[in-house]
Design an enzyme around this catalytic site. Structure first.
Site, PDB file in Angstrom:
ATOM      1  N   HIS A   1       7.276  50.257  -0.581  1.00  0.00           N
ATOM      2  CA  HIS A   1       6.170  49.782  -1.427  1.00  0.00           C
ATOM      3  C   HIS A   1       4.859  50.360  -0.889  1.00  0.00           C
ATOM      4  O   HIS A   1       4.865  51.145   0.067  1.00  0.00           O
ATOM      5  CB  HIS A   1       6.157  48.265  -1.506  1.00  0.00           C
TER       6      HIS A   1
ATOM      7  N   HIS B   1       4.031  50.234   2.943  1.00  0.00           N
ATOM      8  CA  HIS B   1       4.707  51.280   3.723  1.00  0.00           C
ATOM      9  C   HIS B   1       4.002  52.614   3.517  1.00  0.00           C
ATOM     10  O   HIS B   1       3.803  53.376   4.459  1.00  0.00           O
ATOM     11  CB  HIS B   1       6.156  51.464   3.254  1.00  0.00           C
TER      12      HIS B   1
ATOM     13  N   CYS C   1      14.039  30.254  11.858  1.00  0.00           N
ATOM     14  CA  CYS C   1      13.856  30.681  10.468  1.00  0.00           C
ATOM     15  C   CYS C   1      14.796  31.831  10.187  1.00  0.00           C
ATOM     16  O   CYS C   1      14.728  32.869  10.851  1.00  0.00           O
ATOM     17  CB  CYS C   1      12.414  31.108  10.179  1.00  0.00           C
TER      18      CYS C   1
ATOM     19  N   CYS D   1      12.796  35.015   9.047  1.00  0.00           N
ATOM     20  CA  CYS D   1      12.106  35.755  10.113  1.00  0.00           C
ATOM     21  C   CYS D   1      13.072  36.199  11.201  1.00  0.00           C
ATOM     22  O   CYS D   1      12.736  37.036  12.030  1.00  0.00           O
ATOM     23  CB  CYS D   1      11.028  34.899  10.770  1.00  0.00           C
TER      24      CYS D   1
ATOM     25  N   CYS E   1       8.545  27.118   8.169  1.00  0.00           N
ATOM     26  CA  CYS E   1       8.179  28.418   8.720  1.00  0.00           C
ATOM     27  C   CYS E   1       6.753  28.764   8.262  1.00  0.00           C
ATOM     28  O   CYS E   1       6.466  28.707   7.070  1.00  0.00           O
ATOM     29  CB  CYS E   1       9.149  29.491   8.222  1.00  0.00           C
TER      30      CYS E   1
ATOM     31  N   HIS F   1       7.237  31.917   5.779  1.00  0.00           N
ATOM     32  CA  HIS F   1       8.014  31.762   4.547  1.00  0.00           C
ATOM     33  C   HIS F   1       7.781  30.428   3.844  1.00  0.00           C
ATOM     34  O   HIS F   1       8.168  30.265   2.693  1.00  0.00           O
ATOM     35  CB  HIS F   1       9.514  31.889   4.847  1.00  0.00           C
TER      36      HIS F   1
ATOM     37  N   LYS G   1      -4.557  43.075 -12.905  1.00  0.00           N
ATOM     38  CA  LYS G   1      -5.125  44.387 -13.231  1.00  0.00           C
ATOM     39  C   LYS G   1      -4.086  45.502 -13.127  1.00  0.00           C
ATOM     40  O   LYS G   1      -4.434  46.664 -13.015  1.00  0.00           O
ATOM     41  CB  LYS G   1      -6.304  44.679 -12.306  1.00  0.00           C
TER      42      LYS G   1
ATOM     43  N   LYS H   1       1.966  46.925 -17.094  1.00  0.00           N
ATOM     44  CA  LYS H   1       3.402  46.656 -17.078  1.00  0.00           C
ATOM     45  C   LYS H   1       4.191  47.868 -16.625  1.00  0.00           C
ATOM     46  O   LYS H   1       5.226  47.744 -16.004  1.00  0.00           O
ATOM     47  CB  LYS H   1       3.863  46.216 -18.469  1.00  0.00           C
TER      48      LYS H   1
HETATM   49 ZN   LIG Z   1      10.159  32.742   8.260  1.00  0.00          ZN
END
Ligand SMILES: [Zn+2]
Length: 568
Positions: free
Chosen positions: A19, A22, A127, A130, A144, A147, A296, A299
């Site tokens: 994404h 990265h 968790c 994690c 967590c 999360h 903003k 689609k």
């Molecule tokens: Zn977590």
């Protein structure tokens, strides 16, 4: 002076596809790598994928796959994405590479033998997302902190890394090396974390619970995963301990990370290195998050922005420019299509692209498409030459400090200056007077040479654009990397060189406007005119009304009426 440079991105966890977060880290690393290479450094740039752990096993199961074919597929996706953004890593490492696993094993043995890894029972809140235990201090409302999901109590015997033994050493190291972690806000964050006693780090999982990891060399019932696996990639990729790359590049290592992994990189990693008897890294460069403004984003791009889609729609270099120019390294930034298109149109199409294309057009029109001979430079030309030297210095300093937005702002001053120079010198007017042909040649030469040097200064940020500019100016193909020392010398552009005109650098992006909403109904008022005194009271405007004294109706003129028109 050490003339080597080694830059790394985090290895990306393969539980998701690439994404823009990265992409940003990797573009930063690529830009630094190209910059240092252009300064004559011997450089190395490493990225890769982190492939062990429970989350990977779960993600593979979701696809009905075994972990290995699953990680092969996602890792390949990352590997294929980078060239699309003009990113050229020297090495792509995977934590499932046998070479990497061998180095992890060697370091574990070394630290175990020196007594910094011990066996102990531990019960705590864990968790699954994690893949780590949370201490009471970190837990928020029993959940967590990352999360916001409930935690699971797990009690088991595991191996622990004695981080506490190195806490004082790390504090001292941070104090003695103020830019060890930069920008400073993250160094302060780490120092403030170190004010509390450091807890030892759990580094193993029993094989009964997780097999998708690297077996501990000193206990076959356990695997290691996450930090004692992932962080070591930075060493493994250099062939630690005996590889020639290790001795050459490790002294100049710089890590690029996003702030979510500050703690492992700012605390665990230097301590792991210290415990293994390896020198710490030179800089940890920490950037913020790209926040997506969902409202903003069209689609067609979707909710998760894939770097490839951005490239297909806007071009790799435009995306690189946007990322590097828009984000202040260290702070969060807002990603929106609107901002991206605005930057492309204003900075790239209108400013850089237009300056380049009008210069080439004039050389074609007035000089037959050949770089003209320059006459005697005047004070204006002298100023431009000096400005370029100053800009080169500033760009170098800013890139070394990872403040890319400042480097690019400075570089754009050159382009602004060149555009103003065109307007002020008006070559089209010079062209009309046969007595001013010398002057015309000087002006167009100075523009072409300024653009050539701009291309070289741009090359770490926008390599493809720089290449295209040089080609069109008739300077290509040149050897790579382009050396700043050799090429940033005024006058390298030889008069008589034929242009090789290509396509526009950055076509404007036309935004399809939605049907505009109907204009709001005119509110029935008469336009303002200058205040005047009416019966001794200052009047700002006048409304005409009629009625029976109780209910008034405003009288509205049928058409537009200029202020001050008489009521008849
Ligand atoms: Zn977590």
């Amino acid at each position: 002076m050490n003339r080597t440079f080694y830059v790394t991105t985090p290895i990306y966890y393969v539980n998701a596809e690439p994404h823009i977060g990265h992409a940003y880290s990797t573009i930063v690393a690529d830009t630094l790598n190209r910059f240092y290479r252009a300064q004559g450094y011997e450089t190395r740039f490493q990225t890769g994928t982190d492939e062990h752990g429970e989350k990977v096993v779960q993600a593979a199961q979701k696809e009905g796959k075994d972990p290995q074919p699953y990680v092969d597929r996602i890792s390949q996706l990352f590997r294929q994405t980078w060239p699309e953004l003009n990113i050229q890593p020297d090495h792509f490492i995977r934590t499932t590479d046998p070479e990497h696993m061998a180095v992890v094993t060697a370091i574990l043995s070394r630290v175990y033998e020196s007594g910094d890894i011990y066996f102990s029972e531990y019960g705590g809140q864990y968790c699954l997302g994690c893949e780590r235990f949370y201490t009471e201090r970190e837990i928020v409302d029993g959940r967590c902190p990352d999360h916001q999901t409930p935690l699971t109590f797990i009690k088991e015997a595991n191996y622990f890394f004695r981080m506490s033994a190195y806490q004082d050493w790390l504090i001292r190291h941070l104090q003695e090396n103020p830019d060890f972690i930069r920008p400073e806000r993250y160094r302060n964050e780490v120092l403030s974390f170190l004010k509390e006693p450091l807890e030892d780090l759990c580094i193993s999982r029993p094989k009964s619970r997780l097999t998708w990891g690297i077996p501990l060399p000193f206990d076959e019932n356990y695997v290691t995963y996450v930090w004692f696996d992932a962080l070591i990639n930075y060493l493994a990729g250099l062939g630690y301990p005996d590889g020639p790359l290790f001795s050459k590049f490790w002294p100049s290592v710089e890590h690029i990370i996003a702030k979510d992994i500050l703690k492992p990189h700012g605390i665990y990693w230097p301590i792991m290195l210290q415990a293994a008897g390896i020198a710490p890294y030179r800089h940890l460069n920490v950037h913020g998050y790209w926040n997506l403004d969902q409202s903003k984003i069209s689609k067609s791009l979707g909710n998760v922005i894939h770097p490839r889609q951005l490239k297909d729609r806007f071009g790799a270099d435009a995306v690189r420019y946007f990322f590097l120019r828009e984000m202040v390294f260290g702070l969060d930034a807002q990603f929106s299509e609107e901002n991206l298109i605005q930057r492309i149109n204003a900075d790239l199409a209108n400013n850089l692209g237009n300056c380049f294309s009008r210069t080439l057009t004039m050389i074609e029109k007035y000089c037959g498409g050949f770089i003209p001979e320059s006459g005697e430079p005047g004070p204006e030309e002298q100023r431009m030459k000096e400005h370029l030297l100053k800009v080169r210095e500033t760009v170098s300093q800013e890139v070394r400090k990872v403040t890319f937005h400042k480097a690019l702002m400075t570089l754009w001053e050159v382009i602004d200056g060149a555009n103003k120079y065109v307007d002020a010198q008006a070559p089209w007017a010079l062209a009309k007077d046969p007595a001013l042909q010398d002057r015309l040649g000087t002006v167009l030469y100075v523009l072409a040479e300024t653009l050539r040097q701009t291309a070289i200064l741009l090359s770490p940020f926008m390599p493809q654009t720089a290449r295209s500019m040089l080609d069109q100016l008739g300077c290509g193909p040149e050897k790579e990397p382009v050396s700043w020392e050799e090429e940033l010398v005024w006058g390298r552009l030889a008069p008589g060189t034929p242009l090789a005109r290509g396509t526009a650098l950055f076509p404007r992006i036309e935004v399809k406007k939605e049907t505009p909403p109907p204009p709001p109904r005119k509110v029935p008022t008469v336009e303002m005119k200058a205040p005047s005194l009416l019966m001794g009271v200052e009047s700002q405007a006048m409304l005409l009304a009629t009625g029976d004294g109780k209910r008034l109706t405003v009288v509205v003129p049928e058409g537009a009426v200029p202020p001050g028109a008489k009521v008849k």
